[in-house]
Design a protein around this motif. Sequence first.
Motif, PDB file in Angstrom:
ATOM      1  N   PHE A 123       0.838  -1.195   0.000  1.00  0.00           N
ATOM      2  CA  PHE A 123       0.000   0.000   0.000  1.00  0.00           C
ATOM      3  C   PHE A 123       0.873   1.245   0.000  1.00  0.00           C
ATOM      4  N   ILE A 124       0.270   2.355  -0.349  1.00  0.00           N
ATOM      5  CA  ILE A 124       0.938   3.657  -0.329  1.00  0.00           C
ATOM      6  C   ILE A 124       0.525   4.363   0.958  1.00  0.00           C
ATOM      7  N   ALA A 125       1.501   4.916   1.664  1.00  0.00           N
ATOM      8  CA  ALA A 125       1.223   5.607   2.930  1.00  0.00           C
ATOM      9  C   ALA A 125       0.506   6.930   2.673  1.00  0.00           C
ATOM     10  N   PRO A 126      -0.516   7.208   3.454  1.00  0.00           N
ATOM     11  CA  PRO A 126      -1.179   8.513   3.361  1.00  0.00           C
ATOM     12  C   PRO A 126      -0.314   9.580   4.047  1.00  0.00           C
ATOM     13  N   PRO A 127      -0.641  10.844   3.847  1.00  0.00           N
ATOM     14  CA  PRO A 127       0.184  11.936   4.399  1.00  0.00           C
ATOM     15  C   PRO A 127       0.362  11.897   5.919  1.00  0.00           C
ATOM     16  N   GLU A 128      -0.606  11.381   6.662  1.00  0.00           N
ATOM     17  CA  GLU A 128      -0.491  11.391   8.131  1.00  0.00           C
ATOM     18  C   GLU A 128       0.414  10.285   8.674  1.00  0.00           C
ATOM     19  N   MET A 129       0.984   9.467   7.806  1.00  0.00           N
ATOM     20  CA  MET A 129       1.741   8.308   8.258  1.00  0.00           C
ATOM     21  C   MET A 129       2.978   8.647   9.097  1.00  0.00           C
ATOM     22  N   PRO A 130       3.789   9.656   8.781  1.00  0.00           N
ATOM     23  CA  PRO A 130       4.960   9.920   9.633  1.00  0.00           C
ATOM     24  C   PRO A 130       4.599  10.163  11.102  1.00  0.00           C
ATOM     25  N   GLY A 131       3.545  10.902  11.369  1.00  0.00           N
ATOM     26  CA  GLY A 131       3.134  11.134  12.752  1.00  0.00           C
ATOM     27  C   GLY A 131       2.682   9.857  13.428  1.00  0.00           C
ATOM     28  N   LEU A 132       1.987   9.011  12.687  1.00  0.00           N
ATOM     29  CA  LEU A 132       1.517   7.745  13.238  1.00  0.00           C
ATOM     30  C   LEU A 132       2.692   6.802  13.507  1.00  0.00           C
ATOM     31  N   ILE A 133       3.651   6.777  12.616  1.00  0.00           N
ATOM     32  CA  ILE A 133       4.839   5.935  12.810  1.00  0.00           C
ATOM     33  C   ILE A 133       5.557   6.331  14.093  1.00  0.00           C
TER      34      ILE A 133
END
Length: 176
Positions: A123-133
């Motif tokens: 899958f492709i990460a959505p824009p909010e992914m860095p904060g979630l990671i």
Amino acid sequence: MKSRGKWLLLVFVALAATWAGFKLDRSSRMLDPESERAVAQLLTIPFTTAEGQTKKLADWQGKILVVNFWATWCPPCREEMPEFSRAQDQYGPNGVQFVGIAIDEAAKVVEFSKKEPVTYPLFIAPPEMPGLIAKLGNQQQALPFTVVVSRDGKLISSHLGRLTEDNLVKKLVPLL
């Protein structure tokens, strides 16, 4: 009197060590509320494949999820993917589902997939992914980063860096 003082000191140290061990063991089993919320969010985000199909990780409810955050430009990411494919083939029938979430462009993931096919969805990460990671334990925002989520949606482990096949098996086998 001297031996009685040593005996009391020994009893005190033993009690203190027992208490500390209990507290450490108890706290290691308790989820950080932020991590718990992050896993819940991870499971409900609609992820999109490079081809445009959408799926939520919660669709695999009841399975052990191995979620790998990766990128096409990341050599250690590319190195572990064949091992993850073998593990998906081996442990998939036992309720394990691998998922790759690319911190990358869809076109690059499509190109990569043609050259290096894997046996699990990407899958492709959505824009909010860095904060979630970061909430999942990757404060450095480095790749690769892998989390293992139990059948009941709890964060079991997180691993920053290349995850070897041996270490992966050590994380999975107790959950089967």
